[in-house]
Design a protein around this motif. Structure first.
Motif, PDB file in Angstrom:
ATOM      1  N   ARG A 169     -10.106  -4.747   8.252  1.00  0.00           N
ATOM      2  CA  ARG A 169      -9.824  -4.539   9.670  1.00  0.00           C
ATOM      3  C   ARG A 169      -9.738  -3.050   9.954  1.00  0.00           C
ATOM      4  NH1 ARG A 169      -4.931  -8.971   9.531  1.00  0.00           N
ATOM      5  NH2 ARG A 169      -6.122 -10.817  10.102  1.00  0.00           N
ATOM      6  N   TRP A 170      -9.880  -2.710  11.228  1.00  0.00           N
ATOM      7  CA  TRP A 170      -9.692  -1.325  11.653  1.00  0.00           C
ATOM      8  C   TRP A 170      -8.483  -1.309  12.581  1.00  0.00           C
ATOM      9  CZ3 TRP A 170      -9.772   3.424  10.674  1.00  0.00           C
ATOM     10  CH2 TRP A 170      -9.830   4.430  11.642  1.00  0.00           C
ATOM     11  N   ARG A 171      -7.325  -1.004  12.012  1.00  0.00           N
ATOM     12  CA  ARG A 171      -6.070  -0.967  12.745  1.00  0.00           C
ATOM     13  C   ARG A 171      -5.330   0.315  12.395  1.00  0.00           C
ATOM     14  NH1 ARG A 171      -3.964  -7.282  12.210  1.00  0.00           N
ATOM     15  NH2 ARG A 171      -5.606  -8.192  13.518  1.00  0.00           N
ATOM     16  N   PRO A 172      -5.830   1.455  12.890  1.00  0.00           N
ATOM     17  CA  PRO A 172      -5.242   2.739  12.492  1.00  0.00           C
ATOM     18  C   PRO A 172      -3.806   2.945  12.965  1.00  0.00           C
ATOM     19  CG  PRO A 172      -6.830   3.032  14.272  1.00  0.00           C
ATOM     20  CD  PRO A 172      -6.958   1.613  13.824  1.00  0.00           C
ATOM     21  N   GLN A 173      -3.377   2.184  13.988  1.00  0.00           N
ATOM     22  CA  GLN A 173      -2.013   2.326  14.483  1.00  0.00           C
ATOM     23  C   GLN A 173      -1.144   1.190  13.944  1.00  0.00           C
ATOM     24  OE1 GLN A 173      -1.279   5.078  16.153  1.00  0.00           O
ATOM     25  NE2 GLN A 173      -3.459   5.615  16.019  1.00  0.00           N
TER      26      GLN A 173
ATOM     27  N   ARG B 205       5.828  -7.479   8.333  1.00  0.00           N
ATOM     28  CA  ARG B 205       4.604  -7.443   7.530  1.00  0.00           C
ATOM     29  C   ARG B 205       4.268  -6.032   7.048  1.00  0.00           C
ATOM     30  NH1 ARG B 205       3.591 -11.595  11.110  1.00  0.00           N
ATOM     31  NH2 ARG B 205       2.744 -13.514  10.164  1.00  0.00           N
ATOM     32  N   GLU B 206       4.748  -5.018   7.758  1.00  0.00           N
ATOM     33  CA  GLU B 206       4.472  -3.633   7.370  1.00  0.00           C
ATOM     34  C   GLU B 206       5.671  -2.964   6.714  1.00  0.00           C
ATOM     35  OE1 GLU B 206       1.117  -2.665  10.799  1.00  0.00           O
ATOM     36  OE2 GLU B 206       3.170  -1.979  11.089  1.00  0.00           O
ATOM     37  N   SER B 207       6.691  -3.759   6.416  1.00  0.00           N
ATOM     38  CA  SER B 207       7.900  -3.222   5.803  1.00  0.00           C
ATOM     39  C   SER B 207       7.671  -2.896   4.335  1.00  0.00           C
ATOM     40  CB  SER B 207       9.043  -4.238   5.934  1.00  0.00           C
ATOM     41  OG  SER B 207      10.159  -3.843   5.163  1.00  0.00           O
ATOM     42  N   GLY B 208       8.304  -1.822   3.896  1.00  0.00           N
ATOM     43  CA  GLY B 208       8.243  -1.463   2.489  1.00  0.00           C
ATOM     44  C   GLY B 208       9.340  -2.085   1.651  1.00  0.00           C
ATOM     45  N   ASP B 209      10.217  -2.868   2.283  1.00  0.00           N
ATOM     46  CA  ASP B 209      11.299  -3.538   1.561  1.00  0.00           C
ATOM     47  C   ASP B 209      10.706  -4.680   0.736  1.00  0.00           C
ATOM     48  OD1 ASP B 209      13.489  -4.903   0.656  1.00  0.00           O
ATOM     49  OD2 ASP B 209      14.431  -5.167   2.616  1.00  0.00           O
ATOM     50  N   PRO B 210      10.834  -4.637  -0.599  1.00  0.00           N
ATOM     51  CA  PRO B 210      10.258  -5.703  -1.430  1.00  0.00           C
ATOM     52  C   PRO B 210      10.728  -7.098  -1.041  1.00  0.00           C
ATOM     53  CG  PRO B 210      10.973  -3.863  -2.793  1.00  0.00           C
ATOM     54  CD  PRO B 210      11.494  -3.600  -1.411  1.00  0.00           C
ATOM     55  N   ALA B 211      11.947  -7.192  -0.499  1.00  0.00           N
ATOM     56  CA  ALA B 211      12.479  -8.501  -0.123  1.00  0.00           C
ATOM     57  C   ALA B 211      11.665  -9.147   0.993  1.00  0.00           C
ATOM     58  CB  ALA B 211      13.937  -8.377   0.306  1.00  0.00           C
ATOM     59  N   GLU B 212      10.976  -8.343   1.805  1.00  0.00           N
ATOM     60  CA  GLU B 212      10.202  -8.876   2.928  1.00  0.00           C
ATOM     61  C   GLU B 212       8.865  -9.476   2.479  1.00  0.00           C
ATOM     62  OE1 GLU B 212      11.144  -9.272   5.890  1.00  0.00           O
ATOM     63  OE2 GLU B 212      12.834  -7.920   6.205  1.00  0.00           O
ATOM     64  N   ILE B 213       8.413  -9.151   1.272  1.00  0.00           N
ATOM     65  CA  ILE B 213       7.115  -9.610   0.762  1.00  0.00           C
ATOM     66  C   ILE B 213       6.019  -9.250   1.765  1.00  0.00           C
ATOM     67  CG2 ILE B 213       5.938 -11.465  -0.488  1.00  0.00           C
ATOM     68  CD1 ILE B 213       8.519 -13.052  -0.449  1.00  0.00           C
ATOM     69  N   GLY B 214       6.032  -7.999   2.209  1.00  0.00           N
ATOM     70  CA  GLY B 214       5.043  -7.523   3.168  1.00  0.00           C
ATOM     71  C   GLY B 214       3.871  -6.848   2.480  1.00  0.00           C
ATOM     72  N   GLY B 215       3.051  -6.162   3.262  1.00  0.00           N
ATOM     73  CA  GLY B 215       1.888  -5.475   2.726  1.00  0.00           C
ATOM     74  C   GLY B 215       0.675  -6.376   2.625  1.00  0.00           C
ATOM     75  N   LEU B 216      -0.499  -5.769   2.536  1.00  0.00           N
ATOM     76  CA  LEU B 216      -1.736  -6.538   2.543  1.00  0.00           C
ATOM     77  C   LEU B 216      -1.989  -7.293   1.247  1.00  0.00           C
ATOM     78  CD1 LEU B 216      -4.405  -4.444   4.469  1.00  0.00           C
ATOM     79  CD2 LEU B 216      -2.898  -6.255   5.283  1.00  0.00           C
TER      80      LEU B 216
ATOM     81  N   ALA C 109       4.797   1.869   5.405  1.00  0.00           N
ATOM     82  CA  ALA C 109       5.685   1.736   4.255  1.00  0.00           C
ATOM     83  C   ALA C 109       5.169   0.737   3.232  1.00  0.00           C
ATOM     84  CB  ALA C 109       7.083   1.324   4.716  1.00  0.00           C
ATOM     85  N   ALA C 110       4.122  -0.020   3.588  1.00  0.00           N
ATOM     86  CA  ALA C 110       3.581  -1.040   2.679  1.00  0.00           C
ATOM     87  C   ALA C 110       2.082  -0.828   2.529  1.00  0.00           C
ATOM     88  CB  ALA C 110       3.863  -2.441   3.220  1.00  0.00           C
ATOM     89  N   ASP C 111       1.523  -1.377   1.449  1.00  0.00           N
ATOM     90  CA  ASP C 111       0.099  -1.166   1.182  1.00  0.00           C
ATOM     91  C   ASP C 111      -0.750  -1.651   2.341  1.00  0.00           C
ATOM     92  OD1 ASP C 111      -1.349  -4.001   0.005  1.00  0.00           O
ATOM     93  OD2 ASP C 111       0.839  -3.951   0.036  1.00  0.00           O
ATOM     94  N   ASP C 112      -1.722  -0.822   2.746  1.00  0.00           N
ATOM     95  CA  ASP C 112      -2.623  -1.195   3.837  1.00  0.00           C
ATOM     96  C   ASP C 112      -4.091  -1.000   3.467  1.00  0.00           C
ATOM     97  OD1 ASP C 112      -2.731   1.570   3.885  1.00  0.00           O
ATOM     98  OD2 ASP C 112      -1.735   1.771   5.826  1.00  0.00           O
TER      99      ASP C 112
ATOM    100  N   HIS D  73     -14.631  -8.832  -7.063  1.00  0.00           N
ATOM    101  CA  HIS D  73     -14.174  -7.575  -6.490  1.00  0.00           C
ATOM    102  C   HIS D  73     -13.694  -7.877  -5.075  1.00  0.00           C
ATOM    103  CE1 HIS D  73     -16.735  -4.882  -9.379  1.00  0.00           C
ATOM    104  NE2 HIS D  73     -15.805  -5.592  -9.990  1.00  0.00           N
ATOM    105  N   LEU D  74     -12.404  -7.700  -4.847  1.00  0.00           N
ATOM    106  CA  LEU D  74     -11.775  -8.145  -3.612  1.00  0.00           C
ATOM    107  C   LEU D  74     -11.169  -6.951  -2.870  1.00  0.00           C
ATOM    108  CD1 LEU D  74      -9.831 -11.157  -5.189  1.00  0.00           C
ATOM    109  CD2 LEU D  74     -12.204 -11.116  -4.384  1.00  0.00           C
ATOM    110  N   TYR D  75     -11.471  -6.839  -1.592  1.00  0.00           N
ATOM    111  CA  TYR D  75     -11.005  -5.728  -0.777  1.00  0.00           C
ATOM    112  C   TYR D  75     -10.209  -6.270   0.416  1.00  0.00           C
ATOM    113  CZ  TYR D  75     -14.994  -3.388  -3.093  1.00  0.00           C
ATOM    114  OH  TYR D  75     -15.910  -2.903  -4.006  1.00  0.00           O
ATOM    115  N   VAL D  76      -9.009  -5.736   0.637  1.00  0.00           N
ATOM    116  CA  VAL D  76      -8.246  -6.041   1.843  1.00  0.00           C
ATOM    117  C   VAL D  76      -7.762  -4.717   2.423  1.00  0.00           C
ATOM    118  CG1 VAL D  76      -7.567  -8.361   1.183  1.00  0.00           C
ATOM    119  CG2 VAL D  76      -6.144  -6.454   0.473  1.00  0.00           C
ATOM    120  N   SER D  77      -7.965  -4.540   3.722  1.00  0.00           N
ATOM    121  CA  SER D  77      -7.670  -3.234   4.296  1.00  0.00           C
ATOM    122  C   SER D  77      -7.429  -3.337   5.794  1.00  0.00           C
ATOM    123  CB  SER D  77      -8.838  -2.273   4.037  1.00  0.00           C
ATOM    124  OG  SER D  77      -8.598  -1.017   4.648  1.00  0.00           O
ATOM    125  N   ALA D  78      -6.549  -2.470   6.290  1.00  0.00           N
ATOM    126  CA  ALA D  78      -6.346  -2.302   7.728  1.00  0.00           C
ATOM    127  C   ALA D  78      -6.893  -0.966   8.193  1.00  0.00           C
ATOM    128  CB  ALA D  78      -4.853  -2.391   8.052  1.00  0.00           C
ATOM    129  N   THR D  79      -7.569  -0.238   7.299  1.00  0.00           N
ATOM    130  CA  THR D  79      -7.988   1.137   7.597  1.00  0.00           C
ATOM    131  C   THR D  79      -9.489   1.333   7.417  1.00  0.00           C
ATOM    132  OG1 THR D  79      -7.600   1.895   5.326  1.00  0.00           O
ATOM    133  CG2 THR D  79      -5.724   1.956   6.834  1.00  0.00           C
TER     134      THR D  79
END
Length: 370
Positions: A171-175, A181-192, A226-229, A244-250
């Motif tokens: 995806r292209w989501r620069p903002q 989902r974008e939290s860096g707290d491991p408890a949230e299980i966020g990130g791509l 704060a989380a992998d994007d 080979h698997l790619y997931v991205s917001a950038t």
């Protein structure tokens, strides 16, 4: 296996609709689960659990007969009136809510990822087995149009022996949008890795089986994130296929959704399945418009020796996507006491890969799985 509240196939009440309680009415609940439940013969959306008045008003407009509850405990108290609970809440709540539903005697569907670890998924699977209850994970991307088309090509042997599977969910989501989902707290299980990564890993395992080796790169690209994007995974399957698997917001220029290379031919497919966009627009399966279909210009190409963009290859009609098939299969499993369309142990296998990928990206190592 099924809920003790569900009728058996020999019961005269077997034709009665199975009543569903939906926990959560955010993106997952409102866009995916509620519409698919309502569109499935034999299922009735009985209760939605949300205390948000705006979300209640939104739900009431589309499902005027639905009941509401403020908390899951109200559902557990009415377990005898219900047949299935769907957990569509933030990731960190999946395990405690699924466990509570099972302990209340209810069959359960959990949105992906079912948990943060494979061990937790296996524990839930064991609890469901002990209670004789259905437990399934909502991996809707197994019913994407391109995935169904690729499975058909593989079944027909059109590619020969597959050597490499490339899958991109970009995806292209620069903002930043904010939220858990974008939290860096491991408890949230966020990130791509655990969000879109749950989809691409599940698809790879479904197509090509167990994985013996995992390498991954996970980056945080956007300012303030704060989380992998922007994440990449390289999997070696036991049968020799490399995924080979790619997931991205950038991703400013999107690559092909699939590029699959075999000993006889390759298949290249651009564009995402149209079902999510249709659901967001308020369209539904069974409506006046053809569901899950895409125009010919988006069909993938099968061929060898050249890029499809320069004219090589034969267009392959894309099969219609069928998200509604998931809940139809869940209803069938409940009535017949058979396995659900996606099991918790299958989800645990995918989580084993995701955990290995997180370790690989963090430590800069290749992780071998037994």
């Amino acid at each position: 296996m099924t809920s003790t509240a569900a009728p058996t196939s020999t019961d005269p009440s077997a034709s009665a609709p199975l009543r569903v309680a939906l926990l959560g009415y955010g993106l997952a609940g409102s866009v995916f689960h509620a519409p698919m439940i309502a569109a499935t013969d034999g299922l009735v959306l009985d209760t939605i659990v949300t205390s948000n008045e705006e979300r209640r008003a939104q739900a009431r407009e589309e499902f005027p007969d639905v009941r509401f509850a403020d908390a899951p405990e109200e559902v557990w108290a009415r377990a005898a009136e219900l047949d299935l609970v769907v957990v569509a809440t933030p990731n960190k709540t999946h395990v405690p809510l699924a466990r509570a539903a099972l302990e209340a005697g209810l069959a359960v569907v959990v949105d992906k990822p079912i948990s943060g670890t494979a061990a937790e998924a296996r524990e839930l699977a064991a609890l469901a087995e002990e209670r004789g209850l259905l437990l399934s994970v909502f991996q809707n991307r197994r019913w994407d149009n391109d995935f169904l088309t690729l499975r058909a090509l593989l079944a027909d042997g059109e590619l020969g022996d597959v050597q490499r599977f490339e899958s991109r969910f970009e995806r292209w989501r620069p903002q930043l949008k904010g939220g858990w989902r974008e939290s860096g707290d491991p408890a949230e299980i966020g990130g791509l890795l655990y969000d879109l990564g749950s989809h691409v890993v599940d698809q790879a395992l479904t197509l090509f089986g167990p994985v013996t080796q995992v390498y991954a790169e996970a980056d945080v690209r956007r300012p303030g994130a704060a989380a992998d994007d922007d994440t990449f995974l390289a999997l070696t399957h036991a049968n020799g296929v490399r995924s080979h698997l790619y997931v991205s917001a950038t991703t400013a220029q999107l690559g092909p959704r699939f590029r699959v290379l075999g000993s006889r031919a390759g298949y290249v497919k651009y564009g995402l399945d149209p079902q999510e966009a249709a659901l967001r627009e308020g369209k539904r399966p069974g409506g006046p418009e053809a569901w899950g279909e895409e125009p010919k210009e988006l069909w993938g190409h099968l061929g060898s020796g050249e890029s499809p963009l320069t004219g090589s290859g034969t267009p392959v009609p894309t099969l219609p996507g069928t998200y509604d098939a998931y809940y139809a299969a869940v209803a069938h499993a409940l009535r017949t006491h058979t396995a659900p369309p996606v099991t918790a142990l299958e989800a645990a296998a995918a989580l084993t890969v995701l955990e290995a990928a997180r370790r690989s990206a963090t430590e800069g190592v290749t992780v071998r799985l037994s």
